[in-house]
Design a protein around this motif. Structure first.
Motif, PDB file in Angstrom:
ATOM      1  N   VAL A   1     -12.127  -2.208  -7.275  1.00 43.71           N
ATOM      2  CA  VAL A   1     -12.720  -0.992  -6.896  1.00 43.71           C
ATOM      3  C   VAL A   1     -13.451  -1.283  -5.581  1.00 43.71           C
ATOM      4  O   VAL A   1     -13.047  -0.525  -4.667  1.00 43.71           O
ATOM      5  CB  VAL A   1     -13.610  -0.585  -7.896  1.00 43.71           C
ATOM      6  CG1 VAL A   1     -14.436   0.504  -7.280  1.00 43.71           C
ATOM      7  CG2 VAL A   1     -13.158  -0.256  -9.284  1.00 43.71           C
ATOM      8  N   GLU A   2     -13.958  -2.515  -5.296  1.00 41.15           N
ATOM      9  CA  GLU A   2     -14.316  -2.625  -4.015  1.00 41.15           C
ATOM     10  C   GLU A   2     -13.496  -2.901  -2.801  1.00 41.15           C
ATOM     11  O   GLU A   2     -13.447  -2.320  -1.741  1.00 41.15           O
ATOM     12  CB  GLU A   2     -15.215  -4.179  -3.965  1.00 41.15           C
ATOM     13  CG  GLU A   2     -15.745  -4.556  -2.878  1.00 41.15           C
ATOM     14  CD  GLU A   2     -16.394  -5.898  -2.966  1.00 41.15           C
ATOM     15  OE1 GLU A   2     -16.665  -6.539  -1.878  1.00 41.15           O
ATOM     16  OE2 GLU A   2     -16.500  -6.643  -4.187  1.00 41.15           O
ATOM     17  N   ARG A   3     -12.375  -3.587  -3.378  1.00 39.67           N
ATOM     18  CA  ARG A   3     -11.145  -3.941  -2.424  1.00 39.67           C
ATOM     19  C   ARG A   3     -10.518  -2.665  -1.829  1.00 39.67           C
ATOM     20  O   ARG A   3     -10.363  -2.314  -0.766  1.00 39.67           O
ATOM     21  CB  ARG A   3     -10.180  -4.741  -3.064  1.00 39.67           C
ATOM     22  CG  ARG A   3      -9.111  -4.938  -2.067  1.00 39.67           C
ATOM     23  CD  ARG A   3      -7.889  -5.865  -2.974  1.00 39.67           C
ATOM     24  NE  ARG A   3      -6.883  -6.293  -2.234  1.00 39.67           N
ATOM     25  CZ  ARG A   3      -5.833  -5.956  -1.722  1.00 39.67           C
ATOM     26  NH1 ARG A   3      -5.737  -4.475  -1.917  1.00 39.67           N
ATOM     27  NH2 ARG A   3      -5.073  -6.583  -0.731  1.00 39.67           N
ATOM     28  N   GLY A   4     -10.386  -1.654  -2.967  1.00 38.58           N
ATOM     29  CA  GLY A   4      -9.629  -0.554  -2.673  1.00 38.58           C
ATOM     30  C   GLY A   4     -10.601   0.400  -1.548  1.00 38.58           C
ATOM     31  O   GLY A   4     -10.182   1.073  -0.671  1.00 38.58           O
ATOM     32  N   ARG A   5     -11.676   0.375  -1.974  1.00 43.32           N
ATOM     33  CA  ARG A   5     -12.726   1.394  -1.024  1.00 43.32           C
ATOM     34  C   ARG A   5     -12.946   0.666   0.298  1.00 43.32           C
ATOM     35  O   ARG A   5     -12.797   1.403   1.162  1.00 43.32           O
ATOM     36  CB  ARG A   5     -13.939   1.511  -2.114  1.00 43.32           C
ATOM     37  CG  ARG A   5     -15.157   2.317  -0.984  1.00 43.32           C
ATOM     38  CD  ARG A   5     -16.571   2.310  -1.867  1.00 43.32           C
ATOM     39  NE  ARG A   5     -17.129   0.970  -2.148  1.00 43.32           N
ATOM     40  CZ  ARG A   5     -16.980   0.966  -3.576  1.00 43.32           C
ATOM     41  NH1 ARG A   5     -16.592   1.841  -4.476  1.00 43.32           N
ATOM     42  NH2 ARG A   5     -17.639  -0.226  -4.060  1.00 43.32           N
TER      43      ARG A   5
ATOM     44  N   PRO B   1      -7.748  11.633   7.593  1.00 48.24           N
ATOM     45  CA  PRO B   1      -7.202  10.130   7.562  1.00 48.24           C
ATOM     46  C   PRO B   1      -7.602   9.479   6.296  1.00 48.24           C
ATOM     47  O   PRO B   1      -7.154   8.290   5.915  1.00 48.24           O
ATOM     48  CB  PRO B   1      -8.247   9.609   8.987  1.00 48.24           C
ATOM     49  CG  PRO B   1      -9.181  10.688   9.081  1.00 48.24           C
ATOM     50  CD  PRO B   1      -8.470  12.099   8.782  1.00 48.24           C
ATOM     51  N   ALA B   2      -8.737   9.855   5.446  1.00 50.38           N
ATOM     52  CA  ALA B   2      -9.107   9.410   4.342  1.00 50.38           C
ATOM     53  C   ALA B   2      -7.970   9.514   3.407  1.00 50.38           C
ATOM     54  O   ALA B   2      -7.665   8.533   2.554  1.00 50.38           O
ATOM     55  CB  ALA B   2     -10.515   9.793   3.738  1.00 50.38           C
ATOM     56  N   VAL B   3      -7.497  10.501   3.346  1.00 49.45           N
ATOM     57  CA  VAL B   3      -6.195  10.853   2.308  1.00 49.45           C
ATOM     58  C   VAL B   3      -5.226  10.079   2.753  1.00 49.45           C
ATOM     59  O   VAL B   3      -4.235   9.512   1.953  1.00 49.45           O
ATOM     60  CB  VAL B   3      -5.964  12.383   2.407  1.00 49.45           C
ATOM     61  CG1 VAL B   3      -4.651  12.655   1.478  1.00 49.45           C
ATOM     62  CG2 VAL B   3      -7.079  13.288   1.960  1.00 49.45           C
ATOM     63  N   LEU B   4      -4.664   9.958   4.106  1.00 55.58           N
ATOM     64  CA  LEU B   4      -3.677   9.173   4.637  1.00 55.58           C
ATOM     65  C   LEU B   4      -3.876   7.624   3.965  1.00 55.58           C
ATOM     66  O   LEU B   4      -3.045   7.169   3.725  1.00 55.58           O
ATOM     67  CB  LEU B   4      -3.499   9.329   6.093  1.00 55.58           C
ATOM     68  CG  LEU B   4      -2.985  10.553   6.807  1.00 55.58           C
ATOM     69  CD1 LEU B   4      -2.989  10.519   8.373  1.00 55.58           C
ATOM     70  CD2 LEU B   4      -1.386  10.587   6.269  1.00 55.58           C
ATOM     71  N   ALA B   5      -5.124   7.300   4.328  1.00 56.30           N
ATOM     72  CA  ALA B   5      -5.461   5.992   3.862  1.00 56.30           C
ATOM     73  C   ALA B   5      -5.265   5.564   2.304  1.00 56.30           C
ATOM     74  O   ALA B   5      -4.526   4.466   2.277  1.00 56.30           O
ATOM     75  CB  ALA B   5      -6.979   5.584   4.294  1.00 56.30           C
ATOM     76  N   ARG B   6      -5.572   6.713   1.656  1.00 57.17           N
ATOM     77  CA  ARG B   6      -5.321   6.483  -0.004  1.00 57.17           C
ATOM     78  C   ARG B   6      -3.638   6.333  -0.135  1.00 57.17           C
ATOM     79  O   ARG B   6      -3.205   5.812  -0.954  1.00 57.17           O
ATOM     80  CB  ARG B   6      -5.772   7.657  -0.659  1.00 57.17           C
ATOM     81  CG  ARG B   6      -5.844   7.137  -2.347  1.00 57.17           C
ATOM     82  CD  ARG B   6      -6.664   8.297  -2.864  1.00 57.17           C
ATOM     83  NE  ARG B   6      -7.926   8.092  -2.794  1.00 57.17           N
ATOM     84  CZ  ARG B   6      -8.873   7.290  -3.365  1.00 57.17           C
ATOM     85  NH1 ARG B   6      -8.089   6.491  -4.348  1.00 57.17           N
ATOM     86  NH2 ARG B   6     -10.171   7.003  -3.375  1.00 57.17           N
ATOM     87  N   ILE B   7      -3.137   7.235   0.693  1.00 60.57           N
ATOM     88  CA  ILE B   7      -1.483   7.586   0.671  1.00 60.57           C
ATOM     89  C   ILE B   7      -0.912   5.929   1.180  1.00 60.57           C
ATOM     90  O   ILE B   7       0.081   5.527   0.047  1.00 60.57           O
ATOM     91  CB  ILE B   7      -1.100   8.434   1.601  1.00 60.57           C
ATOM     92  CG1 ILE B   7      -1.355   9.772   0.957  1.00 60.57           C
ATOM     93  CG2 ILE B   7       0.787   8.364   1.661  1.00 60.57           C
ATOM     94  CD1 ILE B   7      -0.912  11.098   1.847  1.00 60.57           C
ATOM     95  N   PHE B   8      -1.358   5.325   2.122  1.00 63.52           N
ATOM     96  CA  PHE B   8      -0.659   4.048   2.321  1.00 63.52           C
ATOM     97  C   PHE B   8      -1.239   3.059   1.304  1.00 63.52           C
ATOM     98  O   PHE B   8      -0.195   2.151   1.332  1.00 63.52           O
ATOM     99  CB  PHE B   8      -1.437   3.749   3.654  1.00 63.52           C
ATOM    100  CG  PHE B   8      -0.510   4.373   4.944  1.00 63.52           C
ATOM    101  CD1 PHE B   8       0.647   3.793   5.221  1.00 63.52           C
ATOM    102  CD2 PHE B   8      -1.100   5.372   5.807  1.00 63.52           C
ATOM    103  CE1 PHE B   8       1.531   4.211   6.429  1.00 63.52           C
ATOM    104  CE2 PHE B   8      -0.204   5.932   6.621  1.00 63.52           C
ATOM    105  CZ  PHE B   8       0.948   5.305   7.111  1.00 63.52           C
ATOM    106  N   GLN B   9      -2.493   3.034   0.696  1.00 67.63           N
ATOM    107  CA  GLN B   9      -2.732   2.142  -0.151  1.00 67.63           C
ATOM    108  C   GLN B   9      -1.684   2.211  -1.340  1.00 67.63           C
ATOM    109  O   GLN B   9      -1.191   1.364  -1.934  1.00 67.63           O
ATOM    110  CB  GLN B   9      -4.141   2.152  -0.525  1.00 67.63           C
ATOM    111  CG  GLN B   9      -4.509   1.291  -1.664  1.00 67.63           C
ATOM    112  CD  GLN B   9      -5.715   1.648  -2.430  1.00 67.63           C
ATOM    113  OE1 GLN B   9      -6.218   2.708  -1.933  1.00 67.63           O
ATOM    114  NE2 GLN B   9      -6.217   0.696  -3.012  1.00 67.63           N
ATOM    115  N   ALA B  10      -1.362   3.682  -2.009  1.00 69.52           N
ATOM    116  CA  ALA B  10      -0.528   3.912  -3.049  1.00 69.52           C
ATOM    117  C   ALA B  10       0.923   3.391  -2.689  1.00 69.52           C
ATOM    118  O   ALA B  10       1.813   2.770  -3.592  1.00 69.52           O
ATOM    119  CB  ALA B  10      -0.493   5.386  -3.369  1.00 69.52           C
ATOM    120  N   VAL B  11       1.340   3.495  -1.471  1.00 69.34           N
ATOM    121  CA  VAL B  11       2.738   3.227  -1.158  1.00 69.34           C
ATOM    122  C   VAL B  11       2.842   1.786  -0.974  1.00 69.34           C
ATOM    123  O   VAL B  11       3.870   1.070  -1.618  1.00 69.34           O
ATOM    124  CB  VAL B  11       3.167   3.645   0.218  1.00 69.34           C
ATOM    125  CG1 VAL B  11       4.142   3.128   0.756  1.00 69.34           C
ATOM    126  CG2 VAL B  11       3.162   5.298   0.385  1.00 69.34           C
ATOM    127  N   ALA B  12       1.759   0.874  -0.681  1.00 73.00           N
ATOM    128  CA  ALA B  12       2.006  -0.476  -0.650  1.00 73.00           C
ATOM    129  C   ALA B  12       1.985  -0.947  -2.134  1.00 73.00           C
ATOM    130  O   ALA B  12       2.756  -2.065  -2.446  1.00 73.00           O
ATOM    131  CB  ALA B  12       0.951  -1.092   0.404  1.00 73.00           C
TER     132      ALA B  12
END
Length: 216
Positions: free
Chosen positions: A134-138, A163-174
């Motif tokens: 949780v901490e790492r993702g945030r 940008p906050a949504v984009l960051a979550r998209i990139f995390q999900a992709v990775a």
């Protein structure tokens, strides 16, 4: 300071040093042998301890593996220029650093397997790794969103998505690419991530339009 106080302080320092040695050796062993092959016994043997002696430095096997992932993040952040010495994000290198870590992951399949397996188990709020994920993702998303916002301001990234949504998209992709890669090892995770950056760059669309115009 009394002698007993000095001894306690020395013992504590030795304990910290041994814990660091365990984590560093564990990264090597898991990267080499894979998650399934890296048992507590093998990790203990690598640092000259019994299994009980190894777990003396950690509350459980799950806590040990969580600490290994934290150490991996520390090593990757330092090695691929994701953060400056003061902990701030290196804005200009966000794509370079992010993609470099993803490319490096293809060389350490055992650690990718450990991350993927533990991330699923950590969905349980009582799991030792829950707070870590949780901490790492945030933290990752906050730092990444700041860098993506800077790229948007420079006209290097679409403004159509927050940008906050984009960051979550990139995390999900990775994270998703890691699962796909474990099933299909010939997938180039870094190239696919770079393609997403390219697709979201408004300059790409302008170049394509100019090319179509020249061809017509």
């Amino acid at each position: 300071m009394t002698r007993s106080g000095t001894e306690r302080r020395g013992s504590y320092a030795k304990g910290i040093a041994k814990r660091e040695e365990i984590l560093e050796r564990a990264l090597d062993v898991i990267a080499r042998e894979g998650y399934r092959g890296a048992s507590v016994k093998e990790l203990a043997d690598a640092v000259g301890l019994s299994q009980a002696g190894l777990l003396h430095y950690f509350d459980s096997k799950e806590e040990l593996f969580t600490a290994i992932l934290r150490k991996r993040d520390e090593v990757d952040s330092a090695g691929f220029g994701l953060y400056a010495d003061d902990g701030s994000v290196v804005r200009g290198d966000v794509e370079k650093g992010f993609v470099a870590v993803i490319r490096h992951n293809a060389d350490v399949p055992g650690l990718v397997q450990l991350f993927a397996r533990l991330s699923v188990d950590a969905a349980d709020p009582d799991h030792a790794a829950h707070a870590y994920f949780v901490e790492r993702g945030r933290t990752l998303r906050e730092a990444f969103a700041e860098s993506l916002a800077a790229r948007q301001a420079a006209g290097e990234l679409t403004r159509a998505v927050d940008p906050a949504v984009l960051a979550r998209i990139f995390q999900a992709v990775a994270d998703g690419l890691q699962v796909q890669w474990m099933l299909e090892p010939d997938i180039d995770m870094a190239a696919i991530t770079e393609a997403l950056f390219t697709a979201l760059d408004p300059r790409t669309a302008r170049t394509e339009e100019a090319g179509r115009g020249a061809a017509s």
